[in-house]
Design a protein around this motif. Structure first.
Motif, PDB file in Angstrom:
ATOM      1  N   MET A  37      -4.568 -41.114 -56.962  1.00  0.00           N
ATOM      2  CA  MET A  37      -4.755 -39.688 -57.152  1.00  0.00           C
ATOM      3  C   MET A  37      -4.023 -39.459 -58.390  1.00  0.00           C
ATOM      4  O   MET A  37      -3.461 -39.945 -59.224  1.00  0.00           O
ATOM      5  N   PRO A  38      -4.245 -37.416 -59.069  1.00  0.00           N
ATOM      6  CA  PRO A  38      -3.253 -37.708 -60.436  1.00  0.00           C
ATOM      7  C   PRO A  38      -1.338 -37.758 -60.251  1.00  0.00           C
ATOM      8  O   PRO A  38      -0.929 -37.600 -58.867  1.00  0.00           O
ATOM      9  N   GLN A  39      -0.779 -38.357 -61.489  1.00  0.00           N
ATOM     10  CA  GLN A  39       0.426 -38.181 -61.311  1.00  0.00           C
ATOM     11  C   GLN A  39       1.483 -37.438 -61.144  1.00  0.00           C
ATOM     12  O   GLN A  39       0.733 -36.323 -62.191  1.00  0.00           O
ATOM     13  N   ILE A  40       2.189 -36.924 -60.490  1.00  0.00           N
ATOM     14  CA  ILE A  40       3.099 -35.852 -60.744  1.00  0.00           C
ATOM     15  C   ILE A  40       3.791 -36.163 -61.998  1.00  0.00           C
ATOM     16  O   ILE A  40       4.430 -37.027 -62.333  1.00  0.00           O
ATOM     17  N   SER A  41       3.282 -34.634 -62.503  1.00  0.00           N
ATOM     18  CA  SER A  41       4.461 -35.306 -63.590  1.00  0.00           C
ATOM     19  C   SER A  41       5.854 -35.692 -64.020  1.00  0.00           C
ATOM     20  O   SER A  41       6.432 -34.947 -62.889  1.00  0.00           O
ATOM     21  N   GLU A  42       6.396 -35.749 -64.628  1.00  0.00           N
ATOM     22  CA  GLU A  42       7.869 -36.072 -64.503  1.00  0.00           C
ATOM     23  C   GLU A  42       8.600 -35.422 -64.025  1.00  0.00           C
ATOM     24  O   GLU A  42       8.732 -34.044 -64.832  1.00  0.00           O
ATOM     25  N   GLY A  43       9.901 -34.784 -63.206  1.00  0.00           N
ATOM     26  CA  GLY A  43      10.696 -34.241 -63.846  1.00  0.00           C
ATOM     27  C   GLY A  43      10.503 -33.262 -62.676  1.00  0.00           C
ATOM     28  O   GLY A  43      11.305 -32.133 -62.234  1.00  0.00           O
ATOM     29  N   LEU A  44       9.451 -33.489 -61.835  1.00  0.00           N
ATOM     30  CA  LEU A  44       8.952 -32.121 -60.901  1.00  0.00           C
ATOM     31  C   LEU A  44       8.824 -32.835 -59.623  1.00  0.00           C
ATOM     32  O   LEU A  44       8.466 -34.037 -59.572  1.00  0.00           O
ATOM     33  N   ASP A  45       9.246 -32.010 -58.832  1.00  0.00           N
ATOM     34  CA  ASP A  45       9.737 -32.311 -57.244  1.00  0.00           C
ATOM     35  C   ASP A  45       8.557 -31.315 -56.633  1.00  0.00           C
ATOM     36  O   ASP A  45       9.121 -30.345 -56.408  1.00  0.00           O
ATOM     37  N   CYS A  46       7.495 -32.309 -55.915  1.00  0.00           N
ATOM     38  CA  CYS A  46       6.869 -31.566 -55.015  1.00  0.00           C
ATOM     39  C   CYS A  46       7.545 -30.482 -53.587  1.00  0.00           C
ATOM     40  O   CYS A  46       7.723 -29.528 -53.166  1.00  0.00           O
ATOM     41  N   LEU A  47       7.914 -31.325 -52.502  1.00  0.00           N
ATOM     42  CA  LEU A  47       8.994 -30.857 -52.454  1.00  0.00           C
ATOM     43  C   LEU A  47       9.679 -29.390 -52.168  1.00  0.00           C
ATOM     44  O   LEU A  47       9.608 -28.793 -51.552  1.00  0.00           O
ATOM     45  N   LYS A  48      10.152 -29.816 -53.652  1.00  0.00           N
ATOM     46  CA  LYS A  48      11.539 -28.482 -53.866  1.00  0.00           C
ATOM     47  C   LYS A  48      10.219 -27.402 -54.160  1.00  0.00           C
ATOM     48  O   LYS A  48      10.492 -26.352 -53.835  1.00  0.00           O
ATOM     49  N   ILE A  49       9.078 -27.477 -55.186  1.00  0.00           N
ATOM     50  CA  ILE A  49       8.447 -26.669 -55.460  1.00  0.00           C
ATOM     51  C   ILE A  49       7.361 -26.064 -54.072  1.00  0.00           C
ATOM     52  O   ILE A  49       7.433 -24.794 -53.903  1.00  0.00           O
ATOM     53  N   ILE A  50       7.274 -26.797 -52.769  1.00  0.00           N
ATOM     54  CA  ILE A  50       6.850 -26.364 -51.434  1.00  0.00           C
ATOM     55  C   ILE A  50       7.340 -25.598 -50.867  1.00  0.00           C
ATOM     56  O   ILE A  50       7.254 -24.465 -50.050  1.00  0.00           O
ATOM     57  N   SER A  51       9.046 -25.979 -50.914  1.00  0.00           N
ATOM     58  CA  SER A  51      10.353 -24.794 -50.406  1.00  0.00           C
ATOM     59  C   SER A  51      10.452 -23.915 -51.597  1.00  0.00           C
ATOM     60  O   SER A  51      11.422 -23.038 -51.002  1.00  0.00           O
ATOM     61  N   GLY A  52      10.085 -24.138 -52.032  1.00  0.00           N
ATOM     62  CA  GLY A  52      10.168 -21.987 -52.843  1.00  0.00           C
ATOM     63  C   GLY A  52      11.548 -23.021 -54.023  1.00  0.00           C
ATOM     64  O   GLY A  52      11.752 -21.138 -54.539  1.00  0.00           O
ATOM     65  N   GLU A  53      11.934 -23.970 -54.320  1.00  0.00           N
ATOM     66  CA  GLU A  53      13.011 -24.011 -55.088  1.00  0.00           C
ATOM     67  C   GLU A  53      12.678 -23.263 -56.174  1.00  0.00           C
ATOM     68  O   GLU A  53      11.446 -23.422 -57.114  1.00  0.00           O
TER      69      GLU A  53
END
Length: 377
Positions: A1-17
């Motif tokens: 699977m593609p690697q999540i870019s450093e410093g980016l947090d999917c949990l925070k993104i999906i939470s709408g932070e």
């Protein structure tokens, strides 16, 4: 699977932070032209060793629960380009008990077709449709592609319960376990958009259309349709039962309806909607207007149209798209994920890694975590 870019947090993104969404927006502007998608050549090479390929790309290799194992699902996947997006979609919906028919446009580039065949060859439950169509946008050929897969899927040894159709711009919002639970709740009913045809769409089937490289309307009026219900309007996506598929492929009246539909514009946007309102069709609904089902009430697909976006508190159907638009349809960005994962739909459309790859990466992570850690035994 593609690697999540450093410093980016999917949990925070999906939470709408907000701060994280701002950060991903800036990163997308910097990297939109930097990341090259995986090529046909890559998949042709990596699928030479299927065991290594399935492991490297992290495909689920066993049924995650008894409930899922006993409720196989069939998929019709109609594609014509973007090999990486197809493979990511397949991986996101893959389960060994399910079955997947892949229809590749007969005029897709040879390397693309070869790469799809290479991927399919690594799975006993993934195959290319036995008959491939040249798919012309808004023509009958799009319907025929799904019908070809329907015939092949009925002929398989897998006793699947429901059929869902997809294209390469789709992505699931639910895990396989969640999809199974949603389908069981239907109790043998189908789920798809089916509403009274708006006046501005009636010309799509009132007039004869010439089919060439494009679909062109003529001034020749068509005969009345050979069915006793109104022509309903809907979308190209459906969630239908095995009995529905058997019926429409074997019923003589419906066969005549298929013939009548072949010179209409975008028949997939009224054919399925009408079939699901016909008496005697398994899983269908009565054709009285009280049984109309909008796209937002069905579970098949959530799509954001630009003319329905806005402030929900002031009457808009859904919030503004945070990605971009193509033909008035939202191509989702990360800022749409918080809203998307709260919807009851099984899939969303459209996604494009060239617009916002992080949105797809975060959905992949979200679904994988839910699959591995929230599946009931």
């Amino acid at each position: 699977m593609p690697q999540i870019s450093e410093g980016l947090d999917c949990l925070k993104i999906i939470s709408g932070e907000r701060d994280m969404l701002t950060k991903i927006h800036l990163q997308n502007l910097k990297e939109r032209i930097k990341r090259m998608p995986l090529s046909e050549k890559y998949f042709l090479n990596v699928t030479k060793d299927c065991n290594s390929y399935r492991s490297r790309r992290k495909f689920i290799s066993y049924s995650m629960s008894k409930e899922e194992e006993e409720f196989p699902i069939a998929y019709s996947m109609v594609i014509d380009e973007k090999i990486e997006m197809f493979e990511r979609l397949l991986r996101s919906i893959y389960a060994p008990q399910n079955i997947y028919c892949v229809h590749v446009d007969s005029e897709s580039p040879v390397p693309f077709q070869q790469a799809v065949r290479g991927i399919a060859s690594c799975f006993s439950n993934v195959f290319l449709a036995s008959k491939l169509e040249k798919v012309v946008y808004a023509s009958w050929s799009r319907v025929q592609a799904d019908l070809n897969c329907m015939k092949d899927l009925l002929g398989s040894n897998v006793q699947w319960e429901y059929l869902l159709n997809t294209c390469e711009t789709d992505f699931p919002l639910k895990t396989n376990a969640e999809i199974v639970k949603a389908l069981k709740i239907l109790k043998g009913k189908n789920s798809l958009e089916s509403v009274k045809t708006p006046a501005d769409k009636m010309s799509r089937w009132l007039f004869h259309h010439e089919i060439g490289k494009t679909v062109i309307r003529t001034n020749i009026q068509k005969t009345l349709p050979p069915v006793d219900v109104p022509i309903f309007s809907g979308g190209p996506y459906f969630v239908v039962t095995r009995e529905f598929v058997k019926h429409i492929l074997r019923d003589s009246l419906i066969d005549k309806f298929f013939t009548w539909e072949q010179d209409t514009y975008s028949p997939d946007e009224h054919l399925w909607a009408t079939l699901n309102r016909m008496p005697g069709v398994p899983g269908s609904m009565p054709h009285h207007e009280k049984y109309d089902v909008s796209d937002l009430h069905s579970i098949a697909r959530v799509v954001k149209f630009s003319f329905h976006e806005g402030d929900v508190s002031k009457g808009a159907s859904y919030p503004h798209c945070t990605g971009s638009h193509q033909y008035f349809i939202c191509i989702y960005g990360c800022g749409d994920l918080q809203w998307l994962v709260k919807q009851h739909h099984l899939f969303a459309s459209k996604f494009d890694p060239s617009v916002d790859d992080m949105a797809i990466q975060c959905l992949e992570e979200y679904l994988r975590n839910n699959t591995l850690y929230k599946t009931e035994t």
